[in-house]
Design a protein around this motif. Structure first.
Motif, PDB file in Angstrom:
ATOM      1  N   LYS A  80      78.881  28.032 -13.820  1.00 26.90           N
ATOM      2  CA  LYS A  80      78.195  26.752 -13.686  1.00 26.90           C
ATOM      3  C   LYS A  80      78.811  25.954 -12.542  1.00 26.90           C
ATOM      4  N   TYR A  81      77.958  25.174 -11.893  1.00 25.86           N
ATOM      5  CA  TYR A  81      78.379  24.287 -10.818  1.00 25.86           C
ATOM      6  C   TYR A  81      77.963  22.857 -11.164  1.00 25.86           C
ATOM      7  N   GLU A  82      78.572  21.918 -10.462  1.00 23.11           N
ATOM      8  CA  GLU A  82      78.299  20.515 -10.756  1.00 23.11           C
ATOM      9  C   GLU A  82      76.861  20.149 -10.432  1.00 23.11           C
ATOM     10  N   GLU A  83      76.300  20.750  -9.366  1.00 21.44           N
ATOM     11  CA  GLU A  83      74.934  20.396  -8.996  1.00 21.44           C
ATOM     12  C   GLU A  83      73.901  20.925  -9.978  1.00 21.44           C
ATOM     13  N   ASP A  84      74.270  21.824 -10.858  1.00 18.21           N
ATOM     14  CA  ASP A  84      73.319  22.305 -11.856  1.00 18.21           C
ATOM     15  C   ASP A  84      72.869  21.175 -12.776  1.00 18.21           C
ATOM     16  N   GLN A  85      73.819  20.363 -13.232  1.00 16.72           N
ATOM     17  CA  GLN A  85      73.476  19.232 -14.088  1.00 16.72           C
ATOM     18  C   GLN A  85      72.708  18.168 -13.313  1.00 16.72           C
TER      19      GLN A  85
END
Length: 264
Positions: A96-101
């Protein structure tokens, strides 16, 4: 070994045995390679590595002279680990990456942005190197939801004290302004084309209203037929309708006798 299946580890032994008994004329090419580099025989299966979510943030740090300078720090977000089921214990964890949220929140608020056509083909595979997210509009890239996500992430990574909601508001405000400019340019271009003699067909809204009217007329015919069928069904179940003047005459009484008594 019970439930363990070690057939794959014994393929070389089986090939040698087949060569000895005459089932094979010669050994396979991979027999000597497996003899020199045997496969691992570790029967203990380790759990998948837990990936950490790392975020970049900008903070003010005072130097030796007492002046504040901006530095970029990386912080590891602590996430609550939930116990996994036995059947999912050895599955690889999701990266997971921060931009996913950020991407999830934007498209949840703007679902119709997913209906816009997008170009997913990259010319060199490193198109992101040419993008500078100090501004939302990028040369060679169409304006879409991904632009808002990358702009918001840049604000979070490079602006001191920036919160996620504030960066989201800034990116959305710029996005709405550019969308409004595109609509104005499209409207002006259509008016200029019409002024020079261009003729456009019906708009998407007009086509939609026409299809809706056709469907409504079809539904009215169907509803009328269904109402007639229901009325006939109720009438057959209720029986013949008796008029009110006949219903007022009592059973066994002759209407002629009643009229004679009136004229006497």
């Amino acid at each position: 070994m019970g439930k363990y299946n070690l057939t794959a580890l014994r393929v070389r032994e089986k090939a040698l045995l087949q060569k000895e008994v005459g089932q094979r004329a010669k050994l396979p090419i991979w027999a000597d390679v497996i003899g020199n580099i045997p496969p691992a025989q570790v029967l203990v299966r380790n759990q998948a590595h837990q990936h950490q979510l790392i975020r970049q943030r900008a903070i003010w740090v005072k130097n030796e002279n007492g002046n504040a300078q901006k530095h970029h720090v990386f912080r590891v977000q602590e996430k609550k680990t939930k116990p996994k089921k036995a059947s999912r214990m050895f599955l690889p964890t999701e990266i997971k990456y921060e931009e996913d949220q950020l991407r999830k929140e934007f498209f949840k608020d703007h679902p119709w942005e997913l209906a816009r056509p997008r170009v997913l083909l990259e010319t060199t595979g490193k198109d992101w190197v040419n993008h500078d997210w100090r501004r939302l509009q990028q040369p060679g890239k169409r304006l879409d939801g991904e632009s808002v996500v990358q702009r918001q992430l840049w604000l979070l990574n490079n602006t001191v004290g920036m919160t996620k909601s504030a960066a989201y508001d800034i990116a959305r405000r710029e996005f709405y302004q550019l969308r409004l400019r595109e609509d104005i340019e499209r409207r002006v271009a259509a008016e200029e084309a019409e002024a020079t003699g261009a003729v456009f067909g019906p708009t998407q809204l007009e086509v939609g209203m026409k299809l809706e009217s056709q469907e409504y007329e079809r539904w009215k015919v169907w509803a009328k037929d269904e109402a007639q069928v229901l009325e006939a069904k109720h009438a057959s179940m209720a029986g013949p309708v008796v008029p009110e003047n006949e219903a007022s005459v009592s059973v066994g009484e002759d209407p002629a006798d009643e009229s004679e008594s009136v004229f006497e």
